[in-house]
Enzyme design. Structure first.
Site, PDB file in Angstrom:
ATOM      1  N   LYS A 118       0.812  -1.210   0.000  1.00 25.87           N
ATOM      2  CA  LYS A 118       0.000   0.000   0.000  1.00 25.87           C
ATOM      3  C   LYS A 118       0.851   1.269   0.000  1.00 25.87           C
ATOM      4  O   LYS A 118       0.484   2.272  -0.611  1.00 25.87           O
ATOM      5  CB  LYS A 118      -0.951  -0.009   1.202  1.00 25.87           C
ATOM      6  CG  LYS A 118      -2.033  -1.079   1.097  1.00 25.87           C
ATOM      7  CD  LYS A 118      -2.978  -1.054   2.280  1.00 25.87           C
ATOM      8  CE  LYS A 118      -4.049  -2.117   2.130  1.00 25.87           C
ATOM      9  NZ  LYS A 118      -5.023  -2.122   3.233  1.00 25.87           N
ATOM     10  N   LYS A 201      -6.838  -9.230  -7.919  1.00 24.07           N
ATOM     11  CA  LYS A 201      -7.995  -9.331  -7.053  1.00 24.07           C
ATOM     12  C   LYS A 201      -9.047  -8.303  -7.446  1.00 24.07           C
ATOM     13  O   LYS A 201      -8.723  -7.178  -7.825  1.00 24.07           O
ATOM     14  CB  LYS A 201      -7.563  -9.112  -5.597  1.00 24.07           C
ATOM     15  CG  LYS A 201      -8.643  -9.393  -4.559  1.00 24.07           C
ATOM     16  CD  LYS A 201      -8.082  -9.261  -3.154  1.00 24.07           C
ATOM     17  CE  LYS A 201      -9.149  -9.521  -2.105  1.00 24.07           C
ATOM     18  NZ  LYS A 201      -8.620  -9.382  -0.731  1.00 24.07           N
ATOM     19  N   LYS A 204     -12.413  -2.490  -5.155  1.00 27.16           N
ATOM     20  CA  LYS A 204     -13.306  -1.333  -5.196  1.00 27.16           C
ATOM     21  C   LYS A 204     -12.671  -0.168  -5.941  1.00 27.16           C
ATOM     22  O   LYS A 204     -13.366   0.733  -6.403  1.00 27.16           O
ATOM     23  CB  LYS A 204     -13.631  -0.878  -3.766  1.00 27.16           C
ATOM     24  CG  LYS A 204     -14.274  -1.925  -2.893  1.00 27.16           C
ATOM     25  CD  LYS A 204     -14.448  -1.418  -1.478  1.00 27.16           C
ATOM     26  CE  LYS A 204     -13.638  -2.207  -0.498  1.00 27.16           C
ATOM     27  NZ  LYS A 204     -13.936  -1.914   0.903  1.00 27.16           N
TER      28      LYS A 204
END
Length: 338
Positions: A118, A201, A204
């Site tokens: 991240k 994956k 969103k």
């Protein structure tokens, strides 16, 4: 140390940053619904404190918290059978996280792959919260003496850290107070992949809305996205081994299996030799049948935010009834004067 018997208790949560997707439903919420019952006490949480490890627009954060709660309720999380709340309403989470910050080692945090993923090349500019959030995640679980955590494979490392923190706390203070939490990884679609790239994956935050099924998508949109999902030219094979190097095909088979409460092997047995012109419409029909009622109920709930807020407030009171005595005992063990 004595051998403590812990009540079988499930804890898990979802971060309210962005809308709910099919990945959240099949990878988490559907499994949570199935765990409600006599085998476990179930505690489920919208982890809004985790969301602010990166900057959130306050209005979007409030709306996202309600959307996640609405999705959980619409999917079958029953607030009379489970504890459902948002994390920030139970201040004990943040307090236990500080205790665990003092138990966890910097070297443990440095091994957390999700921080590296991240933060990327800008790790020096990332928030301290993003670096330390696995300690808060451990507090989320152990604040309820959580014995089982349903997770995807990518979250298993955080449960292992939770076990490390519990073990070190118990060892340092010569107690048997926190349980050794077990990750629960099962089901054919615990990791739902992108509809445009089966190696990534479902997210969103993906670039294209066609990559994902949103839980607020209507029936026509759900059907359209599955029918346009990327595949390869070959038909479905005779055995699951034939999907080994076909990630998009394997993803659609896994989704079909999860939505139909079946297994990928059974899906392949039924559709062996079928082309995508047959399989994708069948998958679209199945998805609409399962998901459209959820999206309809989500919209109904979101039209009444006061009802969502009431459910979360009631859930927070139930959560604190469990959490407060555990935190108080933790303070006593550590030696904090009360």
């Amino acid at each position: 140390m004595t051998d403590t018997q812990f009540t079988p208790r499930v804890f898990s949560g979802i971060k309210p940053s962005g809308g709910l997707t099919l990945g959240n439903y099949l990878g988490a919420i559907k499994r949570w619904c199935d765990m409600q019952g006599p085998a476990f006490e179930t505690v489920f949480c919208v982890v809004d404190l985790h969301a602010i490890t990166v900057w959130q627009d306050p209005a979007d954060l409030r709306a996202g918290t309600r959307e996640i709660a609405a999705g959980m309720l619409a999917s079958g999380i029953d607030p009379t059978r489970s504890v459902l709340f948002n994390q920030s309403q139970v201040h004990e989470h943040a307090e236990l996280a500080w205790i665990f910050n003092c138990v966890a080692r910097v070297g443990w945090m440095n091994r957390m792959t999700q921080f590296k993923d991240k933060a990327g090349s800008n790790a020096e500019k990332a928030s301290l919260g993003l670096y330390a959030y696995p300690s808060l995640m451990a507090a989320d679980i152990l604040l309820y003496h959580g014995t089982h955590v349903p997770v995807g494979e990518d979250q298993k490392q955080h449960v292992e850290l939770t076990r490390d923190i519990a073990a070190k706390f118990n060892h340092d203070y010569k107690v048997d107070f926190f349980p050794m939490t077990e990750p629960v990884i099962e089901g054919p679609a615990t990791r739902v992949m992108n509809l445009r790239d089966g190696t990534k994956k479902m997210s969103k935050s993906g670039e294209s809305d066609m990559e994902r099924i949103n839980m607020l998508d209507d029936a026509d949109t759900i059907a359209k996205k599955f029918k346009k999902a990327r595949t390869d030219p070959a038909p479905l094979p005779e055995t699951l081994d034939g999907l080994k190097d076909r990630p998009e095909a394997r993803n659609l088979v896994d989704i079909f299996a999860a939505l139909s409460d079946s297994t990928p092997d059974k899906v392949i047995a039924e559709y062996s030799g079928a082309g995508w012109g047959q399989f994708k419409p069948a998958l679209a029909d199945l998805a609409v049948d399962k998901l459209a009622p959820i999206s309809t109920e989500m919209r109904r709930l979101l039209d009444d935010p006061a009802e969502i807020d009431r459910i979360l407030r009631d859930g927070a009171e139930k959560a604190r009834a469990i959490a407060a005595p555990i935190l108080a005992k933790t303070y006593e063990i550590v030696g904090l004067l009360r």
